[in-house]
Design a protein around this motif. Structure first.
Motif, short mmCIF file in Angstrom:
data_model
loop_
_atom_site.label_atom_id
_atom_site.label_comp_id
_atom_site.label_asym_id
_atom_site.label_seq_id
_atom_site.Cartn_x
_atom_site.Cartn_y
_atom_site.Cartn_z
N CYS A 223 32.22 32.73 37.87
CA CYS A 223 31.38 32.75 36.67
C CYS A 223 32.21 32.88 35.39
N HIS A 224 33.38 33.52 35.48
CA HIS A 224 34.20 33.75 34.30
C HIS A 224 35.61 33.17 34.43
N CYS B 153 32.33 40.89 39.66
CA CYS B 153 33.21 40.18 38.73
C CYS B 153 33.74 41.15 37.67
N GLU C 193 32.88 40.59 34.02
CA GLU C 193 31.49 40.87 33.70
C GLU C 193 31.25 42.37 33.61
ZN LIG Z 1 31.88 36.78 35.97
#
Ligand SMILES: [Zn+2]
Length: 276
Positions: A193-194, A245, A248
């Motif tokens: 996601c990142h 994560c 996050e």
């Molecule tokens: Zn993430």
């Protein structure tokens, strides 16, 4: 064998992910730390365990002491073994003679094991610790009859080089077991996601590990590390992933990508004694 798992434990002001059944049944303690409960100031707040990021060494040593206390292994403080992590492929074996290298952040202590990104041991009472902010922390354990543990630092270079898989082979050989008997814990790391990378790097990974390396066009280091373990014979059901994560959750973990100059959380493993 029961299924391995990771749960969050809060003790003496610190929080860490661990497998309590592993400790109870096999006398092997593992931990992935969170960043709260330490004494480091911004931008290292607060449980920074790394000596190499510019933080005050006195604060780092106090944080390490608090961690050992929280894990109930304060008597092993001077046997804590760390390494100089260089995003390389070197795996080193920690014996009784090399226990305690890099135990202290202060400059008069023995320096850490040089140029190494994975430590393997079968020595009891010798905590091995590596440090992270986004890279993938992997703890491997052999539960016996000869117990062993390994801690691996896998950034993209280490993941691409299958460092976790290579450490699994080394641990199995030192502990005299098969890789199918090992348990692997994959701690908090930067998620797809990142983790945007350029197309060339992503295609390098897809070439080496297949399409599991990418999630929505981004690099999935956790999937790559799991695949590298699977390729050497560690069964997928023996691989536990924290699924957090770091970019996050900078409230609980350090993230180099999200924060720049910051501290490091750790992955730690120690074989306890006496046992059975
Ligand atoms: Zn993430």
């Amino acid at each position: 064998m029961r299924a391995p798992s990771l749960t969050c434990v809060h003790r003496e002001g610190l929080s860490f992910l661990t497998d309590q059944a592993l400790e109870r049944e096999h006398g092997i303690l593992i931990a992935f730390t969170q960043r709260g409960g330490g004494c480091s100031r911004a931008p290292y707040g607060s449980l920074n365990l790394a000596a190499h990021v510019g933080d005050d060494p006195v604060a780092v040593d106090e944080n390490r002491a608090r961690l050992m206390q929280s894990l109930d292994i304060e008597g092993l403080r001077s046997r804590l073994t760390t390494c100089e992590q260089v995003h390389g492929r070197t795996i080193r074996f920690v014996s009784g003679a090399t226990a305690g290298l890099g135990a202290f952040a202060r400059h008069d202590g023995p320096p850490p094991v040089p140029g190494t990104d994975a430590l393997v041991t079968v020595e009891t009472l010798t905590p091995i610790m590596l440090l992270y902010a986004d890279c993938v922390p992997v703890v491997l354990v052999a539960t016996g009859p000869r117990r062993g543990a390994a801690v691996v630092h896998a950034g993209w270079r280490g993941a691409l080089a299958s460092l976790a898989g290579k450490a699994a082979l080394k641990l199995a050989s030192e502990a005299g077991c098969e890789t199918r008997d090992l348990i692997a814990y994959v701690g908090p790391h930067i998620g797809p996601c990142h983790y945007e990378v350029d197309a060339e790097r992503l295609s390098q990974f897809i070439e080496a590990f297949g399409t599991i390396a990418a999630a929505q066009g981004r690099l999935d280091l956790g999937a790559v590390v799991s695949e590298s373990l699977s390729e050497v014979g560690v069964p997928l059901e023996n691989v536990v992933r924290a699924g957090v994560c770091t970019a996050e959750r900078t409230d609980e973990f350090y993230s180099y990508r999200a924060e720049g100059v910051t501290g490091r959380h750790c992955a730690l493993a120690v074989i306890l004694e006496p046992w059975r």
